[in-house]
Structure formats: structure tokens, C-alpha cells
Write a protein that holds these residues in place. Sequence first.
Motif, mmCIF file in Angstrom:
data_model
loop_
_atom_site.group_PDB
_atom_site.id
_atom_site.type_symbol
_atom_site.label_atom_id
_atom_site.label_comp_id
_atom_site.label_asym_id
_atom_site.label_seq_id
_atom_site.Cartn_x
_atom_site.Cartn_y
_atom_site.Cartn_z
ATOM 1 N N TRP A 1 -18.572 23.411 17.448
ATOM 2 C CA TRP A 1 -17.176 24.078 18.050
ATOM 3 C C TRP A 1 -16.197 22.889 18.271
ATOM 4 O O TRP A 1 -16.290 21.885 18.588
ATOM 5 N N PRO A 2 -14.799 23.363 17.958
ATOM 6 C CA PRO A 2 -13.688 22.502 18.448
ATOM 7 C C PRO A 2 -13.843 22.218 19.966
ATOM 8 O O PRO A 2 -14.104 23.122 20.800
ATOM 9 N N LYS B 1 -21.158 18.087 25.013
ATOM 10 C CA LYS B 1 -21.673 16.751 24.537
ATOM 11 C C LYS B 1 -20.700 16.650 23.068
ATOM 12 O O LYS B 1 -20.526 17.617 22.109
ATOM 13 N N ALA B 2 -19.673 15.379 23.247
ATOM 14 C CA ALA B 2 -18.989 15.478 21.847
ATOM 15 C C ALA B 2 -19.681 14.838 20.965
ATOM 16 O O ALA B 2 -20.898 14.217 20.839
ATOM 17 N N VAL B 3 -19.595 15.271 19.654
ATOM 18 C CA VAL B 3 -20.351 14.844 18.523
ATOM 19 C C VAL B 3 -19.655 13.405 18.276
ATOM 20 O O VAL B 3 -18.562 13.061 18.109
ATOM 21 N N GLU C 1 -13.648 15.451 18.111
ATOM 22 C CA GLU C 1 -12.945 16.566 18.315
ATOM 23 C C GLU C 1 -13.741 17.900 18.352
ATOM 24 O O GLU C 1 -13.587 18.870 18.665
ATOM 25 N N ARG C 2 -15.074 17.633 17.994
ATOM 26 C CA ARG C 2 -16.090 18.571 18.004
ATOM 27 C C ARG C 2 -17.399 18.353 18.997
ATOM 28 O O ARG C 2 -17.354 17.228 19.385
#
Lengths: 461, 461
Positions: free
Chosen positions: A357-358, A367-369, A374-375
Amino acid sequence: MLLIKRFCGGFQRINAITKGSKPGERLSVQGWIQNIRRLKKNIFFDLNDGSTMRKFQVVIPKNSDTKDIGVGSNISATGCVQTAPNGQLELHAEHVEVIADGNITEGYPFSPKQQHSPEYVREHLHLRSRVDYIAAQLRLRHRAMKAIHDYMDKLDFIQINTPVLTTNDCEGAGEVFRVQPDSADLLKEMTRPSIPIEQSYFDNKVFLSVSGQFHLEAMTYGLGNTYTLNPAFRAENCKSPIHLSEFYMYEAEIAFITNISSLTEFIEKMIKAITSRIIESSLDDLKFCQEKALGSAFDIPWLESPWITLSYDEACDIILANKEKFKTELKPAEGFSKEQELYMVEYCQAPVFVVEWPANQKPFYMKAVRSNPERVHALDLLMPGVGELCGGSLRENDEERLRALPHLPQGLEWYLELRKYGGTPTGGFGMGFERYLQLITGVKNIRDVIPFPRYPHSCKL
Amino acid sequence: MLLIKRFCGGFQRINAITKGSKPGERLSVQGWIQNIRRLKKNIFFDLNDGSTMRKFQVVIPKNSDTKDIGVGSNISATGCVQTAPNGQLELHAEHVEVIADGNITEGYPFSPKQQHSPEYVREHLHLRSRVDYIAAQLRLRHRAMKAIHDYMDKLDFIQINTPVLTTNDCEGAGEVFRVQPDSADLLKEMTRPSIPIEQSYFDNKVFLSVSGQFHLEAMTYGLGNTYTLNPAFRAENCKSPIHLSEFYMYEAEIAFITNISSLTEFIEKMIKAITSRIIESSLDDLKFCQEKALGSAFDIPWLESPWITLSYDEACDIILANKEKFKTELKPAEGFSKEQELYMVEYCQAPVFVVEWPANQKPFYMKAVRSNPERVHALDLLMPGVGELCGGSLRENDEERLRALPHLPQGLEWYLELRKYGGTPTGGFGMGFERYLQLITGVKNIRDVIPFPRYPHSCKL
């Protein structure tokens, strides 16, 4: 078994009789009379003891014992099980004792021969468990809780009673209930300098919990996998048939999890397993509730087939390619509408996990990718009929990344310290327990799957 | 088992290894390093994954993998199980991977080589599950809940989620918390004529539940036997080591019960059975908690022997005959003091049920003894160490008798209607769940047997 026999004083429950007794067996039952027919020589009545939705007929010769019996009477009966002409078991009683006279002719709101609307039944909340389909719902609810506890225990999850009272207003949405002692004297007695008097009991503003997730995380950092099945609260002015002010959240937190696909796999297996368990143990009640809710029983189509995972972008593409089918446009900042969620499930012919997800559509703790900050590693689970059933994510376990967030809520130093002193990768999900019960039974109004529904302008008993 | 293996990704939990692995077995574990010793060729560390209080040693040759490992590091290790010189199993690892760096040298409040007081540990509530005896307490708490659910389910009791929010202030004691939305705007938006604005969300003053009994009774009238294990709340300014503002009540309501002795028999068997179950499943954790609490583990003396029942008058006679032993005199209007309760247990050398209480010492809903209406069918269960653990009674099921009571609380028309339309004889009990955990573990402060204790001037996280 000895204990059970002794505890019940030799009386058997109707559920056990209809499932396990044989014609010719002698036994005793206790219950309430739901319906009565007096013929020339015999009296026939349907006995209910709350253990099953099946009718159980008792036949007894007219005699001095039976003259005070009426609908609603509490009785015990002893006799011999026989097969009735319709193939069902019934009890041919020699002896009936009236335990208490029900007296339900004067003012009792539920006529045994009439169907009442759920709204009408809900008006009489204290008597509602005597209505057959409400009793079936409550037995199912019990079985579903038991299935969850058994499943999680087998997988070595520790149940944590996350607190109802909290100083954490979670995502700061403002939709919280505030708590203080009712007694003004007590507040005065407990006053401390520089604390507003209404906060003097706890020295803080205290709210009812909206989610146990943060508390579970703190526990998972010491215990490994944990879960909770505790009440949660929302102070919304929302009368929708899928919202309650007090509801139950089934949340789990898994240690050492590093892929969102491990989480989707866990959730899919878990929901299939607990649902299968409910079907095994309570098919009668389940079908009965489905029939009452939708007019006919249905098979649950998603038990055997694999579920689908879509990235957020793939999900958007499906919606955009079919945009003429929706009342509302896709608004990328707001996620999907209920209509779009249901369409996605219909389109895939299976439950759908939407992942990746955004970040700006999801809470700060996800947790950020790493390859695309941004995801976030988030998931929504969309189910037929109800739309979103679960939300989940991997949690950001890097303290520095959390600290650097522009919208980090105040007062969460303790949450950051969990990472500072450990940083175990964890992830988890939350599932509205009542929403799940609606999913499997088809019950339209969430107020009928919880024993004491609380919603705007209504907190009865 | 397949599911469990797949879910854990091939990693085993230490609890399972110490119980079931054999020397020579190859396996992988994940956990936190509690202690580390670097010798010439090898590194030895104690690994914890929250599943057991037993230490599990991992040995690995010094190499490039191991240079970043420190106390608090999250690691996974793969190798072969061997028997250590002390007879315990240990893992000889070939490979260790650092999952996250614990970094617990800077400011971490719990030194692994130091003993900390419970008060100090409680100051760091969010990190407390990492302390071995707190983790053991929380595992025990889970096992106790599971034992209760399993036991009650087997006996066909239906678990009811009695509501947290209620308009019933129960016995009108005034020690209740009041609830309203935090948002003034919401209250304004929901205002209705003739409703005070702070009550506009529910149209009523709403409290946090102090007991689920009345709600259980309503359910039992339709479902038969029911129980609850739900949060309850008291707004008392009481800092005693056996009181909390938010605690758990285990309450049950039994249909068709007509003798108080059936209730005492049920309670005795139930407490013995769940305690035996906990001992079977968690002896390590239980002994460990007992040791931490009292300096040494102890056997529970009341598991096998029969318990004693005394009438209130008999109990008074014992106290009066030994009155020189007590700091306070027996005040017949107030029941027994804690000191007197503990003496009674000591005197009888067994847990004691006190029954046949004077009506004026007990709540209005207890059933009057028909041959002597000054007395009610009530029980208190007194246990060693903790004093009163359970209270229970038969419920007055005669509507007219209830209506005639001079002190009948207001607003309970619904409670009377349960009797008017049924009159099933019921009875039940309530047990403070944390008090029970204190009983079996010997833990002195109740704040250490609940994950997030709430008490006057303290509602952390």
C-alpha cells in the motif's frame, strides 16, 4: 465423564440426546416449554434447554402432574426415548415436575407462534436469548471464540489481555471514549498539584482502547507470538449495520516475520481452519442462522480454494478498467470504497489480499518497503459480503526510521524503546470478531451477533 | 503438524527443544541473546525466545558471523543438538545470523546479571515481558485462561461476552467509572432534548461494568449454563496488593440449581481441575514463579483433600472461641476480617466454604432460605494465603419476593422480568482471576500477574 454426570445431577441436555441417544434409553431432561398441544389422552410439548435449535418433543399422559403445565413452564421430565412418526427422537415421559411456572401469557413479548423482526427482538434485549436464532448465534459465537483459542494455543501463541483502559489514544483519530470515576468526592480526594481534577484518578486522561496492537507488540518482544481477543471501543456517531461502539478485536502479533506473504499465508490458513472447526462442531446452528438471515443456508465457497493476493497497483488497475460499474470514482488517497472492495472479490472469485500500500494511506507504524519507501508492507483482506475483514502489516522495527517520520504521534517514546532495545521484526493483523461472525452467518445487522450491542443512543442493561 | 512446521518456517521454539529434542538432531532456532561468554575458540550464549524460563545455550566457533553479536541481539542459529556437560541440551551451531542488533548496553533498564525488585521492574512496563519471571507469569496466565475455557466448554457452558459498558451501576456502591466520548463536538452533535449533554452519546449515564452477573443471568434464562471471563472495573482509591482498577472476573451462572451444596461442589471440582491442568502443562513456569515470589517452590496442599463447608454460625463460633487471637473483634454486621478468614482456613486445614449467610450482609439478589428468610443461600470460599477467592449464591427467582424487598435498587425492572417470564432457578459464582493467579503462584502484588496493571495514579501505556 463422571464429573459431567454428577454435575448435571443425572439430567441430560437436549443437544446430547438428539445426537447420541438411542430409542429405548431412559433419561431425564430439564427445560422450558416452548409450545404445547393437549390431545385427548396425552399432552405433547416442545422442550428447550438452550443447548440446540432442534425441537425436542416430550409426550406425557394427562394426569394430575400435568394440569399446571403451560407455555414457559420450567419442568423436569423422566422417561424413555422413542422414535416419533417423523423420525425424530422424542421422550415418552412417565413423570413431569414443574420447577417454576413461566406465566408467559401476560405481556411476554415473543409469541411462540409468531415470527418477530430483528428490530423488535432487539427491543427486548434481556429476554432475547430465549429466541431460537439469537440463542443459535450466541452458541456459534462461543464456538468461534473456542476455535480461535484452540488454534492459537496449538501454535504456541500466548493470549494477552490487552488493557481496556489506556492513556494511548492510538492513532489520534479522536473517536475515543474518555473514562473517569463517577464520584466527584473521589476525584477531589485524589487531587494532586498540576493535575486537572477530572484526571486525578490516574493522573492522566484515560481512554477506552481502540486496539490492542501496541500492547501486543510490547509483549511479543519478550514472549514471542501473542494474540488478544478483547473488547475495543469507538465513539463514532455511526448507526451502520457493521459498526458497534463496543466490539471484539482478534489481534495477533508474530515474532521474526519478515515477509508480508508469510502473514497472508497465516491469515488464510487460520480463517479456513477456525471456520472448518465451527462447521464441524456447529453445523446445525450455522445453517439455522444462515437461513434466518438470508432465507436459505449456504455453503462457504472460500474454504477449499486458494485466495488471491493483489498488489495495490494491480487492484487499482482492476477498478480503473471497470470504472463504469461504480457509483464513486477511485480516489487514490482514500483507498477503496466498500462497493469497489466487493467488486474485487467478485472479479477474483475468491477472497483477496491487497498488499504493498502507499505509505500515506496507512498508519505510521507500518514497515516501509526498503526498495521503495513510498510503499509499506501492509495488507487488507477483502471477503465476500462484508468487504474488509482484516488489516495487517509488518511493523517498522527500525527505531531511527520511526523517529524520522514527520507525523509520528506524541507520547510513544515507549513504543520506540521497544525497537531501541531489541528491534525484533514483527508483524500482525487485526480482525473484527463480529464482522467475522457476520461473514459466516450472513447476518445483516452486527447488533445480532453480540449478546449486548452498544451503539449510538443505545446502551441497554 | 504440517501447518505448525510451515508456519514457523522451520524454526523450533526452545520450549519444544528442551522437552522433545534428542542429541544429534539438527534444527534452527530464533531468539534474543540474554547472556554471552566469549572464550578462546568458541562463543557461548544463552538464547531466549519467550517460550520457556529454561536457559538454552548455543555454542558457535568464533568467526566473521559472530563478531557483531552482543547481549540483546536477535539471532537465528542452525546446528546440532548435543548434551552439555551439565546434562542439559545445547545447540552446537555452525551458522548464526543477526536479525536485529539489540543494542541493550545503552540505557536498557534490566541488567542480565542483576536481580531487580518487582517495583523497579514495574516502572518499565513496556519492557517487562523480557524479564524471565514476568514472562513466566504471563505464560501461566495464558494457560490458566485456556484451562478455564477448556473445562467450561467440556461441561457445555456457553461463554458470554458480558458488556464492558453498562447503564447498570450494579450494587450502587458508587465505586464506578463513568464513560463518555472525548470529543465535545460529538457530544454536541448528538444532543437530544431533555438529555444532559455529557450523556448524549448513549442517552444515559454509562459506566464500566463491575460484574457480569446480571447479564449472565439474562443469558442463562435462554441458553442454560453460561460463563464469562471478562474485564471488570472498580474506581476505588485503594493501593492494596490485592486490588486493581481493571481486573478479570471469571463468573458462571448455572441453570436449574437448587442447592448451595451443588454450587460448592461445582466450585471445588472446577478449581481443583483447572489447577491440576496448569500443573500438568506448566510445572516449570509455576515453580519458577513460586520461587521468585516466596524464595522456594511449594506444593499446593488443597488439590487432593476434601474442602470444608461451615455455616456462617459455625464459622462465628470458631472465631468467638479463639477471639484472643485476633487484632479485631468479630463484627457480625460486617462479616469476617481478612485475619479471621485466614485463621478459619488454618483452623480447618483446608479451604473453607462459609454458607447460610445473614441476608443483611449480602446483596439483594440472593435467594432467601424459605424456612428462615433472615438467611440467604450464599457462599464465600476462603483459601490459604489470599482469604476470600469466590463469592456465590443461589439467585432469588421469585419475582414477588424480589419486588417486596425494601432495598431493591432502581432501574432493575428488566431483572425482575427475567423471573416473571420464566423463574428458572439459577445460581452462580464470581472469582477474581488475578486473585486466583496469586493463590497458585504466591505472588504478593497483584500488579505482577496482569500484563498491564491499572491502579490509582497509574495507567501506563
